[in-house]
Design an enzyme around this catalytic site. Structure first.
Site, PDB file in Angstrom:
ATOM      1  N   LYS A  14     -17.210  16.846 -21.885  1.00 61.28           N
ATOM      2  CA  LYS A  14     -18.319  16.096 -21.744  1.00 61.28           C
ATOM      3  C   LYS A  14     -17.439  14.610 -21.617  1.00 61.28           C
ATOM      4  O   LYS A  14     -17.020  14.082 -22.111  1.00 61.28           O
ATOM      5  CB  LYS A  14     -19.097  15.946 -22.844  1.00 61.28           C
ATOM      6  CG  LYS A  14     -20.384  15.121 -22.672  1.00 61.28           C
ATOM      7  CD  LYS A  14     -21.524  15.734 -21.762  1.00 61.28           C
ATOM      8  CE  LYS A  14     -22.316  16.720 -22.549  1.00 61.28           C
ATOM      9  NZ  LYS A  14     -23.193  17.406 -21.720  1.00 61.28           N
ATOM     10  N   THR A  59     -20.091  21.753 -23.642  1.00 57.47           N
ATOM     11  CA  THR A  59     -20.153  20.236 -23.609  1.00 57.47           C
ATOM     12  C   THR A  59     -20.936  19.404 -24.543  1.00 57.47           C
ATOM     13  O   THR A  59     -20.323  18.349 -24.996  1.00 57.47           O
ATOM     14  CB  THR A  59     -19.947  19.683 -22.331  1.00 57.47           C
ATOM     15  OG1 THR A  59     -21.530  19.922 -21.718  1.00 57.47           O
ATOM     16  CG2 THR A  59     -19.127  20.516 -21.113  1.00 57.47           C
ATOM     17  N   ASP A  60     -22.217  19.977 -24.928  1.00 58.94           N
ATOM     18  CA  ASP A  60     -22.928  19.111 -25.708  1.00 58.94           C
ATOM     19  C   ASP A  60     -22.512  19.331 -26.995  1.00 58.94           C
ATOM     20  O   ASP A  60     -22.633  18.072 -27.784  1.00 58.94           O
ATOM     21  CB  ASP A  60     -24.171  19.895 -25.423  1.00 58.94           C
ATOM     22  CG  ASP A  60     -25.420  19.189 -26.349  1.00 58.94           C
ATOM     23  OD1 ASP A  60     -25.825  18.084 -25.802  1.00 58.94           O
ATOM     24  OD2 ASP A  60     -25.844  19.566 -27.395  1.00 58.94           O
ATOM     25  N   PHE A 159       6.580 -17.334  -2.144  1.00 60.99           N
ATOM     26  CA  PHE A 159       7.056 -16.101  -1.498  1.00 60.99           C
ATOM     27  C   PHE A 159       7.643 -16.591  -0.319  1.00 60.99           C
ATOM     28  O   PHE A 159       7.167 -16.901   0.745  1.00 60.99           O
ATOM     29  CB  PHE A 159       5.438 -15.513  -1.061  1.00 60.99           C
ATOM     30  CG  PHE A 159       5.916 -14.059  -0.686  1.00 60.99           C
ATOM     31  CD1 PHE A 159       6.644 -13.075  -1.271  1.00 60.99           C
ATOM     32  CD2 PHE A 159       5.359 -13.533   0.416  1.00 60.99           C
ATOM     33  CE1 PHE A 159       6.935 -11.803  -0.935  1.00 60.99           C
ATOM     34  CE2 PHE A 159       5.512 -12.265   1.010  1.00 60.99           C
ATOM     35  CZ  PHE A 159       6.444 -11.362   0.187  1.00 60.99           C
ATOM     36  N   ARG A 176       2.421 -21.800  -4.436  1.00 60.28           N
ATOM     37  CA  ARG A 176       1.012 -21.020  -4.079  1.00 60.28           C
ATOM     38  C   ARG A 176       0.336 -20.904  -5.395  1.00 60.28           C
ATOM     39  O   ARG A 176       0.868 -20.739  -6.460  1.00 60.28           O
ATOM     40  CB  ARG A 176       1.269 -19.901  -3.415  1.00 60.28           C
ATOM     41  CG  ARG A 176       1.984 -18.857  -4.162  1.00 60.28           C
ATOM     42  CD  ARG A 176       2.086 -17.487  -3.296  1.00 60.28           C
ATOM     43  NE  ARG A 176       2.889 -16.545  -3.980  1.00 60.28           N
ATOM     44  CZ  ARG A 176       2.928 -15.130  -3.894  1.00 60.28           C
ATOM     45  NH1 ARG A 176       2.234 -14.636  -2.892  1.00 60.28           N
ATOM     46  NH2 ARG A 176       3.497 -14.253  -4.471  1.00 60.28           N
ATOM     47  N   GLN A 223       5.816  -8.878  -7.608  1.00 62.07           N
ATOM     48  CA  GLN A 223       6.856  -7.705  -8.355  1.00 62.07           C
ATOM     49  C   GLN A 223       7.437  -8.053  -9.512  1.00 62.07           C
ATOM     50  O   GLN A 223       7.635  -7.437 -10.560  1.00 62.07           O
ATOM     51  CB  GLN A 223       7.315  -7.143  -7.191  1.00 62.07           C
ATOM     52  CG  GLN A 223       6.845  -6.262  -6.181  1.00 62.07           C
ATOM     53  CD  GLN A 223       6.124  -7.039  -4.994  1.00 62.07           C
ATOM     54  OE1 GLN A 223       5.929  -8.332  -5.169  1.00 62.07           O
ATOM     55  NE2 GLN A 223       6.281  -6.242  -3.795  1.00 62.07           N
ATOM     56  N   ASN A 249      -2.914  -8.340  -5.494  1.00 56.64           N
ATOM     57  CA  ASN A 249      -2.680  -9.840  -5.211  1.00 56.64           C
ATOM     58  C   ASN A 249      -3.825 -10.375  -4.875  1.00 56.64           C
ATOM     59  O   ASN A 249      -4.206 -10.262  -3.814  1.00 56.64           O
ATOM     60  CB  ASN A 249      -1.433 -10.104  -4.364  1.00 56.64           C
ATOM     61  CG  ASN A 249      -0.795 -11.229  -4.478  1.00 56.64           C
ATOM     62  OD1 ASN A 249      -1.521 -12.396  -4.744  1.00 56.64           O
ATOM     63  ND2 ASN A 249       0.330 -11.352  -4.159  1.00 56.64           N
ATOM     64  N   HIS A 251      -5.598 -13.184  -3.253  1.00 54.06           N
ATOM     65  CA  HIS A 251      -5.019 -14.094  -2.359  1.00 54.06           C
ATOM     66  C   HIS A 251      -5.956 -15.244  -2.473  1.00 54.06           C
ATOM     67  O   HIS A 251      -7.238 -15.121  -2.366  1.00 54.06           O
ATOM     68  CB  HIS A 251      -5.036 -13.681  -0.928  1.00 54.06           C
ATOM     69  CG  HIS A 251      -3.930 -12.493  -0.746  1.00 54.06           C
ATOM     70  ND1 HIS A 251      -2.859 -12.630  -1.197  1.00 54.06           N
ATOM     71  CD2 HIS A 251      -4.324 -11.012  -0.361  1.00 54.06           C
ATOM     72  CE1 HIS A 251      -2.134 -11.304  -1.004  1.00 54.06           C
ATOM     73  NE2 HIS A 251      -2.915 -10.702  -0.415  1.00 54.06           N
TER      74      HIS A 251
END
Length: 302
Positions: A14, A59-60, A159, A176, A223, A249, A251
């Protein structure tokens, strides 16, 4: 000559059982809000091949078990999963294992007249807590985690030094905005004794370390920051073998205000939601044994 068709790996259960547990043992109530999935693995071949449901735990029934266990008390997502795993593998001889998963949603007390209210709450949207238990025979793998933890720092990120070809338009920068939505999952060492383990304290500490790791160093790339965050967790928690990350990322592009006769000293940005860079990696102990089965079914992590 045609090949023989056989049944491969299978599981059933479930999915996404929503359960909210209110603890009312005093005037100050507590709330636990979970989304639970139960999937059983074992000898279910007759159900697939012969239509024989003798081994099919409904599943119940799995759903109702989640509700019944919640009535007895949850404590932590991980503790609930361990109880569910123990129950299903011990109650039905043909159930050899399974996969149980939780998403947990946090609620904060509403501040009323300068104090935290006893029984009124506001949803905390900071992140979603996650946990997965995978049991295969006598072996269990437990993975805790979080997702949608949005973080940003306004400087100490750059970067530069990347390869450039005729399709490169990105300009180098040493200052940045760095922003991401952290999704992280950490796997506990197989065989860890959890009988007296405080999962809630462990979770809060790991989350705090991830946030500290994001802030501490100048970031030459997302990274590098990802690795710093994972390393910080593993150095502090010997019971954790590895931690996986999936981090977009997010931006932020500097807006050109010169058409309006205005400068822009790195203050006004356009936050783009797509496309985005997607950084994924595993940070692990060199001696840690691989546990691929623990990650089976967890999408979005390498």
């Amino acid at each position: 000559m045609s090949s023989k068709i056989i049944l491969g790996e299978n599981q059933f259960g479930k999915a996404e059982v929503r359960v909210v547990k209110i603890t009312r043992d005093s005037d100050r109530h507590e709330i636990e809000d979970l989304n639970v999935t139960s999937q059983l693995r074992g000898d279910f071949s007759a159900a697939h091949l012969e239509g024989d449901n003798a081994h099919v735990v409904p599943t119940d029934t799995q759903k109702n078990t989640v509700y019944a266990f919640a009535r007895e008390g949850i404590g932590s997502p991980e503790a609930l999963l361990l109880r569910l795993g123990d129950h299903f593998t011990s109650s039905f001889d043909w159930v050899s294992g399974g996969r149980w998963e939780v998403e947990a949603y946090s609620w904060d007390r509403i501040q009323s007249h300068g104090a935290a209210h006893d029984h009124s709450f506001v949803r905390n949207g900071q992140e979603v807590r996650t946990a997965v238990l995978v049991r295969d025979g006598e072996t269990s793998h437990l993975v805790s985690g979080l997702r949608d933890l949005t973080v940003l720092k306004t400087t100490q990120s750059g970067f530069v030094g990347y390869p450039k070809d005729k399709y490169t338009t990105l300009q180098e920068t040493t200052d940045r905005i760095l922003a991401t939505d952290v999704a992280a999952r950490w796997r506990f060492k197989t065989g860890t004794d959890f009988s007296s383990f405080d999962f809630n304290k462990s979770y809060d500490d790991v989350k705090g370390l991830l946030l500290e790791g994001f802030t501490e160093n100048y970031s030459h790339a997302l990274q590098q920051t990802l690795f710093d965050m994972g390393k910080k967790v593993l150095e502090a928690h010997s019971e954790i073998d590895e931690i996986k990350f999936s981090m977009p990322n997010k931006h932020h592009f500097l807006v050109d205000l010169s058409p309006f006769g205005l400068d822009n000293p790195n203050e006004v940005f356009f936050a783009a939601d797509r496309p985005y860079g997607l950084i994924e990696a595993t940070v692990q102990r060199e001696e840690s044994a691989p546990a691929a089965i623990a990650w089976s079914g967890i999408a979005g992590f390498c």
